[in-house]
Design a protein around this motif. Structure first.
Motif, PDB file in Angstrom:
ATOM      1  N   ARG A 315     -16.920   4.979  23.622  1.00 19.68           N
ATOM      2  CA  ARG A 315     -15.433   5.937  23.476  1.00 19.68           C
ATOM      3  C   ARG A 315     -14.328   5.331  24.219  1.00 19.68           C
ATOM      4  O   ARG A 315     -14.332   4.856  25.381  1.00 19.68           O
ATOM      5  N   VAL A 316     -13.079   5.722  23.561  1.00 19.92           N
ATOM      6  CA  VAL A 316     -12.011   5.057  23.936  1.00 19.92           C
ATOM      7  C   VAL A 316     -11.095   6.445  24.200  1.00 19.92           C
ATOM      8  O   VAL A 316     -10.464   6.758  23.212  1.00 19.92           O
ATOM      9  N   PRO A 317     -10.669   6.676  25.411  1.00 19.67           N
ATOM     10  CA  PRO A 317      -9.744   7.979  25.557  1.00 19.67           C
ATOM     11  C   PRO A 317      -8.400   7.660  25.186  1.00 19.67           C
ATOM     12  O   PRO A 317      -7.985   6.681  25.786  1.00 19.67           O
ATOM     13  N   LEU A 318      -7.609   8.408  24.486  1.00 23.13           N
ATOM     14  CA  LEU A 318      -6.452   8.288  24.281  1.00 23.13           C
ATOM     15  C   LEU A 318      -5.285   9.158  24.365  1.00 23.13           C
ATOM     16  O   LEU A 318      -5.546  10.362  24.338  1.00 23.13           O
ATOM     17  N   GLY A 319      -4.323   8.856  25.371  1.00 21.28           N
ATOM     18  CA  GLY A 319      -3.193   9.930  25.683  1.00 21.28           C
ATOM     19  C   GLY A 319      -2.189   9.850  24.646  1.00 21.28           C
ATOM     20  O   GLY A 319      -1.615  10.856  24.525  1.00 21.28           O
ATOM     21  N   SER A 320      -2.083   8.564  24.015  1.00 19.60           N
ATOM     22  CA  SER A 320      -1.036   8.499  22.948  1.00 19.60           C
ATOM     23  C   SER A 320      -1.312   7.375  21.984  1.00 19.60           C
ATOM     24  O   SER A 320      -2.439   6.844  22.261  1.00 19.60           O
ATOM     25  N   ALA A 321      -0.723   7.080  20.922  1.00 17.22           N
ATOM     26  CA  ALA A 321      -0.850   6.274  19.720  1.00 17.22           C
ATOM     27  C   ALA A 321      -0.783   4.821  20.503  1.00 17.22           C
ATOM     28  O   ALA A 321      -1.343   3.717  20.243  1.00 17.22           O
ATOM     29  N   ALA A 322       0.208   4.945  21.540  1.00 17.92           N
ATOM     30  CA  ALA A 322       0.572   3.431  22.163  1.00 17.92           C
ATOM     31  C   ALA A 322      -0.725   3.070  22.976  1.00 17.92           C
ATOM     32  O   ALA A 322      -1.142   1.865  23.435  1.00 17.92           O
ATOM     33  N   ASP A 323      -1.646   3.965  23.395  1.00 17.64           N
ATOM     34  CA  ASP A 323      -2.802   3.639  24.369  1.00 17.64           C
ATOM     35  C   ASP A 323      -3.768   2.824  23.397  1.00 17.64           C
ATOM     36  O   ASP A 323      -4.342   1.797  23.950  1.00 17.64           O
ATOM     37  N   TRP A 324      -3.957   3.274  22.196  1.00 17.26           N
ATOM     38  CA  TRP A 324      -4.945   2.304  21.341  1.00 17.26           C
ATOM     39  C   TRP A 324      -4.298   1.294  20.856  1.00 17.26           C
ATOM     40  O   TRP A 324      -4.920   0.241  20.748  1.00 17.26           O
ATOM     41  N   ARG A 370      -9.379  -8.137  31.916  1.00 14.23           N
ATOM     42  CA  ARG A 370      -8.357  -7.635  31.028  1.00 14.23           C
ATOM     43  C   ARG A 370      -7.938  -6.363  31.114  1.00 14.23           C
ATOM     44  O   ARG A 370      -7.238  -5.816  30.160  1.00 14.23           O
ATOM     45  N   ASP A 371      -8.011  -5.718  32.392  1.00 15.15           N
ATOM     46  CA  ASP A 371      -7.608  -4.431  32.816  1.00 15.15           C
ATOM     47  C   ASP A 371      -8.154  -3.493  31.715  1.00 15.15           C
ATOM     48  O   ASP A 371      -7.507  -2.584  31.386  1.00 15.15           O
ATOM     49  N   LEU A 372      -9.468  -3.540  31.571  1.00 10.26           N
ATOM     50  CA  LEU A 372     -10.244  -2.610  30.558  1.00 10.26           C
ATOM     51  C   LEU A 372     -11.501  -2.138  31.303  1.00 10.26           C
ATOM     52  O   LEU A 372     -12.264  -3.019  31.695  1.00 10.26           O
ATOM     53  N   GLY A 373     -11.574  -0.929  31.663  1.00  9.66           N
ATOM     54  CA  GLY A 373     -12.910  -0.405  32.504  1.00  9.66           C
ATOM     55  C   GLY A 373     -13.912   0.048  31.307  1.00  9.66           C
ATOM     56  O   GLY A 373     -13.878   0.817  30.789  1.00  9.66           O
ATOM     57  N   LEU A 374     -15.088  -0.418  31.582  1.00 10.80           N
ATOM     58  CA  LEU A 374     -16.312  -0.220  30.895  1.00 10.80           C
ATOM     59  C   LEU A 374     -17.282   0.480  31.704  1.00 10.80           C
ATOM     60  O   LEU A 374     -17.855  -0.146  32.749  1.00 10.80           O
ATOM     61  N   THR A 375     -17.628   2.028  31.490  1.00  9.75           N
ATOM     62  CA  THR A 375     -18.192   2.572  32.495  1.00  9.75           C
ATOM     63  C   THR A 375     -19.399   3.726  31.501  1.00  9.75           C
ATOM     64  O   THR A 375     -18.879   3.800  30.430  1.00  9.75           O
ATOM     65  N   TRP A 395     -21.178   4.747  26.724  1.00 12.78           N
ATOM     66  CA  TRP A 395     -20.420   3.854  27.421  1.00 12.78           C
ATOM     67  C   TRP A 395     -18.900   4.485  26.995  1.00 12.78           C
ATOM     68  O   TRP A 395     -18.671   4.844  26.099  1.00 12.78           O
ATOM     69  N   GLN A 396     -17.788   4.147  28.170  1.00  5.76           N
ATOM     70  CA  GLN A 396     -16.517   4.641  27.647  1.00  5.76           C
ATOM     71  C   GLN A 396     -15.640   3.461  28.173  1.00  5.76           C
ATOM     72  O   GLN A 396     -15.763   2.660  29.141  1.00  5.76           O
ATOM     73  N   LEU A 397     -14.546   3.082  27.342  1.00  6.46           N
ATOM     74  CA  LEU A 397     -13.827   2.136  27.609  1.00  6.46           C
ATOM     75  C   LEU A 397     -12.371   2.692  27.821  1.00  6.46           C
ATOM     76  O   LEU A 397     -11.887   3.371  26.954  1.00  6.46           O
ATOM     77  N   THR A 398     -11.882   2.366  29.069  1.00  6.20           N
ATOM     78  CA  THR A 398     -10.788   3.063  29.565  1.00  6.20           C
ATOM     79  C   THR A 398      -9.682   1.859  29.924  1.00  6.20           C
ATOM     80  O   THR A 398      -9.752   0.872  30.304  1.00  6.20           O
ATOM     81  N   LEU A 399      -8.478   2.204  29.413  1.00  8.77           N
ATOM     82  CA  LEU A 399      -7.405   1.480  29.586  1.00  8.77           C
ATOM     83  C   LEU A 399      -6.810   1.470  31.062  1.00  8.77           C
ATOM     84  O   LEU A 399      -6.283   2.730  31.412  1.00  8.77           O
ATOM     85  N   LEU A 400      -6.851   0.514  31.964  1.00 10.12           N
ATOM     86  CA  LEU A 400      -6.576   0.438  33.077  1.00 10.12           C
ATOM     87  C   LEU A 400      -5.156  -0.075  33.349  1.00 10.12           C
ATOM     88  O   LEU A 400      -4.493  -0.843  32.256  1.00 10.12           O
TER      89      LEU A 400
END
Length: 456
Positions: A315-324, A370-375, A395-400
């Motif tokens: 899963r990749v949480p998105l706050g906006s299209a720019a996050d993706w 690469r400033d990506l969190g996988l938890t 698993w969740q992939l978070t933009l750091l």
């Protein structure tokens, strides 16, 4: 420096046997003419081409046998064995001795070979051979040998821009300085990081100017990278007196590597002179040392777990299209993730399949660089009408924030109008055909092969 192509390749034992009756010398004198330029895409510029990270070039062999055919076959098998040892040391952290493989096992790893130079007599074969290996077969062999990690090479080469500062003036395309000449004359030798040096023709100068290279202008860097189907740009800056290098002082080379994902890494290489150096030899040695340092920097930051490929749904949480968009850019710059597939997207999250080697726990530290969190997370609710597989939700992939990961890469320089070095391909699509996945740098070549020897 105009494009230089290696001698044509032998296509199997039939061509090898025919060539045996011809006199010794470069292989190009013994084979058919090389492919016409139309075999390459017309939009591809000429340049000092990059070596393939899964190829080992310049393997020397000297074999005596009962006849020329037997000597040649033995030489090629010996070259394959020597090349396997060299490739293992290149790709496995810490090097060491590779696992002992039979000639047949090594032959199964080999995609083909290229005769760089040869001399043949009635009973002796002396030559220099380039051996090209199958990337996936090599990865499996390294993992099967018990090594937990290996270094994944870049999937595309890097463009090198040699900047020379002389008497306060910075030169890139204006004059052919000794520094640029040394890079242009650099042979396409084996290396972990494939490098391409532009010719400096008009389209190159139109793509990026001297000041744009100095400042790291993202638009200009993107143009020159796209022109050479590259995965990034390396600016190699040094100061040289007008009369050439000062052998009493040595040379300091400032390197800045710009990646497709917007990263910017810097390092400095100090080249000490040798008492026997001539100016041209000193600069050639400096170029070789810079290439070795680039390989070492890549090796530190791109260690990947071995083992069979597996797919993890995240899963990749998105706050906006720019996050993706930013998540996709960072994934594109990570060699450990071999494929991506976007399954679905809502306003708040995306579901993505990540294909990688090793388990997710080993992938997490590489993503963190690469400033990506996988938890690990609790299973999410199913999206849409079709239920998700049970394994999808783990698993969740978070933009750091930039610079918060454990990697050595620095954040991109502030530039409000900056864009990525090259448009990122949609997840799940293949890279540019000129440089397919698997660590290729050089253009495709027609490689000869030897059949696997039958057991007696």
């Amino acid at each position: 420096m105009l494009h230089r192509r290696r001698a044509p390749l032998f296509a199997g034992l039939a061509a090898l046997s025919v060539a045996c009756v011809l006199s010794g010398g470069p292989a190009g004198a013994q084979t058919a003419a090389p492919p016409s330029p139309s075999a390459l895409p017309s939009s591809t510029p000429t340049a000092n081409t990059a070596a393939d990270a899964f190829a080992v070039s310049g393997v020397k062999v000297d074999i005596n046998a009962a006849n020329a055919n037997t000597a040649r076959d033995q030489a090629i098998r010996e070259a394959q064995s020597k090349a396997w040892v060299e490739l293992y040391k290149r790709l496995v952290p810490g090097g060491g001795n590779p696992p002992r493989l039979s000639e047949n096992d090594i032959a199964r790893l080999v995609q083909g070979f290229e005769i760089d130079e040869e001399k043949v007599s009635a009973t002796r074969y002396v030559g220099s051979i380039t051996v090209r290996f199958r990337p996936n077969a090599v990865r499996d062999a390294i993992g099967g040998a018990g090594s937990a990690q290996y270094v994944e090479p870049p999937t595309r080469p890097f463009v090198v821009l040699p900047l020379t500062v002389t008497d306060g003036r910075t030169l890139l395309w204006e004059d052919r300085t000794p520094w640029r000449a040394a890079w242009e004359e650099r042979p396409a030798t084996s290396s972990l990081v494939p490098l391409v040096v532009p010719d400096g023709e008009l389209p190159d100068a139109q793509a990026i100017g001297t000041e744009e290279a100095v400042s790291g202008n993202a638009d200009a860097l993107g143009r020159i990278a796209q022109r050479y189907h590259a995965g990034g740009v390396i600016v190699a800056r040094t100061e040289l007196p007008a009369g050439g290098p000062d052998l009493s002082r040595g040379l300091v080379v400032d390197l800045t590597r710009y990646g497709l994902d917007g990263t910017r890494e810097t390092q400095t290489v100090n080249v000490k002179p040798d008492a026997s150096d001539r100016p041209a030899d000193f600069l050639t040695r400096a170029v070789t040392q810079v290439g070795a340092q680039l390989d070492e920097a890549w090796r530190r930051n791109n260690v990947t777990a071995t083992g069979p490929e597996q797919t993890t749904l995240v899963r990749v949480p998105l706050g906006s299209a720019a996050d993706w968009v930013e998540t996709r850019k960072r994934l594109a710059g990570l060699a450990a993730v071999t494929r991506n597939e976007l399954l679905s997207m809502t306003r708040s999250e995306a579901l993505v399949n990540l294909t990688h080697r090793g388990d997710p726990d080993r992938l997490a530290p590489l993503l963190n660089k690469r400033d990506l969190g996988l938890t690990r997370v609790a299973p999410p609710a199913a999206m849409g009408t079709a239920p998700l597989p049970v394994s999808a939700a783990g698993w969740q992939l978070t933009l750091l924030p930039r610079g918060s990961g454990s990697g050595d890469a620095a954040a991109p320089a502030a530039n409000p109008g900056a864009i990525p070095l090259a448009p990122s391909a949609p997840l799940g699509t293949a890279p540019a055909a000129a440089y397919p996945t698997g660590g290729l740098g050089a253009p495709p070549r027609n490689l000869g092969t030897l059949p696997v020897r039958n057991a007696p």
